[in-house]
Design an enzyme around this catalytic site. Structure first.
Site, PDB file in Angstrom:
ATOM      1  CD  GLU A  90      -2.202  -1.246   2.818  1.00  0.00           C
ATOM      2  OE1 GLU A  90      -2.700  -0.317   3.470  1.00  0.00           O
ATOM      3  OE2 GLU A  90      -1.962  -2.354   3.295  1.00  0.00           O
ATOM      4  CB  CYS A 110       5.603  -5.613   9.459  1.00  0.00           C
ATOM      5  SG  CYS A 110       6.691  -4.816  10.663  1.00  0.00           S
ATOM      6  CB  CYS A 114       3.119  -2.824  16.679  1.00  0.00           C
ATOM      7  SG  CYS A 114       4.827  -2.260  16.621  1.00  0.00           S
ATOM      8  CB  CYS A 117       0.561  -2.234  13.482  1.00  0.00           C
ATOM      9  SG  CYS A 117       1.047  -1.919  11.773  1.00  0.00           S
ATOM     10  N   GLY A 156       5.742  -2.399   6.850  1.00  0.00           N
ATOM     11  CA  GLY A 156       7.135  -2.809   6.995  1.00  0.00           C
ATOM     12  C   GLY A 156       7.918  -1.961   7.965  1.00  0.00           C
ATOM     13  CD  GLU A 157      11.398  -0.800  11.785  1.00  0.00           C
ATOM     14  OE1 GLU A 157      10.362  -0.342  12.295  1.00  0.00           O
ATOM     15  OE2 GLU A 157      12.409  -0.113  11.585  1.00  0.00           O
ATOM     16  CB  SER A 211       6.718   3.900  16.267  1.00  0.00           C
ATOM     17  OG  SER A 211       6.522   4.282  14.923  1.00  0.00           O
ATOM     18  CG  LEU A 212       7.911   6.998  22.877  1.00  0.00           C
ATOM     19  CD1 LEU A 212       9.165   6.193  23.169  1.00  0.00           C
ATOM     20  CD2 LEU A 212       8.093   8.454  23.336  1.00  0.00           C
ATOM     21  CG  ASN A 287      -6.299   4.851  11.871  1.00  0.00           C
ATOM     22  OD1 ASN A 287      -7.157   5.720  11.857  1.00  0.00           O
ATOM     23  ND2 ASN A 287      -5.066   5.069  11.454  1.00  0.00           N
ATOM     24  CB  CYS A 330      -0.179   0.415   7.819  1.00  0.00           C
ATOM     25  SG  CYS A 330       0.619   1.850   7.199  1.00  0.00           S
TER      26      CYS A 330
END
Ligand code: SAH
Length: 343
Positions: A90, A110, A114, A117, A156-157, A211-212, A287, A330
């Site tokens: 995407e 990924c 998380c 996500c 992805g990371e 990304s904390l 989201n 995502c």
């Protein structure tokens, strides 16, 4: 051999020599791939037919726009890109006052895990190659015009695909190609410490976003698997090292999850963590995804948390919501498409 459209100019010169082509062909090829966004050498008219023949036999990575989802309420567009092996990734194109900004995917899936996500739910399927990232930029540019900036915040990371991502950034930066300034590139990471340390030594003035999502180690471990591997303490050591080397402000993304990370104590701890550092805190209301039961806070709660942070002296902004009607965090878009449940 590195695919032709992933070689830098120097490498292309050597390849041309190996193939018995004149050196100046290298610049023509580079121009074709990276300035014109060409993906089909049979269309490259500056090359004579007999010269093209050998090159045509080479297998090149390719990216096509499979589908565009334009927002009806603003100028945001979402894309599904088709890769040669059939995988889909995407992207999002945002129209800001300062120009177009595109969100780029760096992996199919990924493996960071998380919990909130969608991209990570099926694990990492594969890394994208440098051209598979460049192609996202070039295809969108051909259709909608030149980009002002890119953000590596799609699926992805990026630091889990380090070498390909660096090559992508360098090729995009090349003055003989797209010529995008490093300052207009942002890399977002969930906190892969060795990657941040390596990046610090690259001497590329890109923007780094972390990304904390919570200032507490225990809470972070609950929502971000990566925190079990790299602690907040180690993460901030790496960030300080990065900041010392780059002298640049680091951004922190903070997905607001109701009751999980929007309490007063979270703001107070954020102040301790970020207050003494050059920072920009970016709040993103969650989201919701099917696999994660928590909610985004109400609009009032979002505003309250932002005010709390501001009053504490933090440099905080709320991410403007774009393309609300095509909202799919995502990974959601790709999956819905595969399941045939897109309307
Ligand atoms: N792997 C990188 C980049 C991809 S995610 C990273 O973790 O930074 C881009 C941003 O979107 C990250 O800050 C991520 O935490 C956030 N994000 C992921 N899922 C989300 C969701 N459901 N709602 C809001 N933000 C989300």
């Amino acid at each position: 051999m590195i695919p032709l459209n992933e070689q830098n100019l120097q490498e292309l010169k050597e390849t041309c020599e190996d193939l018995g082509l004149k050196k100046f062909r290298a610049k023509q090829l580079f121009h074709y791939f990276h300035k014109e966004g060409g993906q089909d050498l049979s269309q490259m008219t500056t090359l004579a037919k007999n010269q093209r023949q050998e090159l045509l036999a080479l297998d090149l990575p390719k990216v096509d726009i499979e589908q565009v989802f334009p927002s009806k309420i603003d100028k945001t567009k979402k894309f599904l890109f088709h890769l040669k092996d059939g995988h889909l990734v995407e992207g999002v194109l945002m129209d800001n006052d300062y120009g177009l900004s595109q969100c780029i995917s760096s992996q199919v899936g990924c493996r960071m895990g998380c919990s909130f996500c969608a991209s990570t739910k099926e694990g990492r399927i594969r890394n994208l190659t440098p051209y598979e990232m460049l192609g996202q930029v070039y295809e969108v540019t051909k259709k909608y015009g030149r980009l002002h900036s890119i953000i590596l915040m799609g699926s992805g990371e990026p630091l889990d695909n380090y070498d390909n991502v660096m090559r992508f950034l360098d090729l995009l930066h090349d003055e003989n190609g797209y010529n995008l300034s490093y300052r207009n590139m942002t890399l977002s990471t969930c906190g892969v410490v060795p990657g941040i340390e390596k990046l610090a030594q690259e001497n590329k003035p890109i923007n780094l976003a972390i990304s904390l999502h919570t200032p507490f180690q225990k809470d972070r471990e609950k929502i971000m698997a990566v925190a079990k591997k790299y602690s907040l303490e180690d993460l901030f050591k790496a960030i300080d090292f990065y900041q010392e080397a780059s002298k640049r402000r680091v951004s922190y993304e903070y997905t607001l999850i109701d009751g999980v990370n929007n309490r007063e104590k979270d703001a107070l701890e954020l102040k301790k963590l970020l207050g003494g550092r050059l920072h920009h805190l970016n709040l993103i209301p969650l989201n919701p995804i099917q696999e994660y039961k928590e909610n985004r806070p109400s609009k009032d709660h979002v505003r309250d948390f932002q005010r709390l942070c501001t009053d504490l002296g933090l440099n905080v902004t709320l991410r403007r919501e774009q393309g609300g009607d095509i909202q799919a965090s995502c990974g959601q878009l790709r999956r819905k498409y595969k399941e045939g449940s897109l309307v």
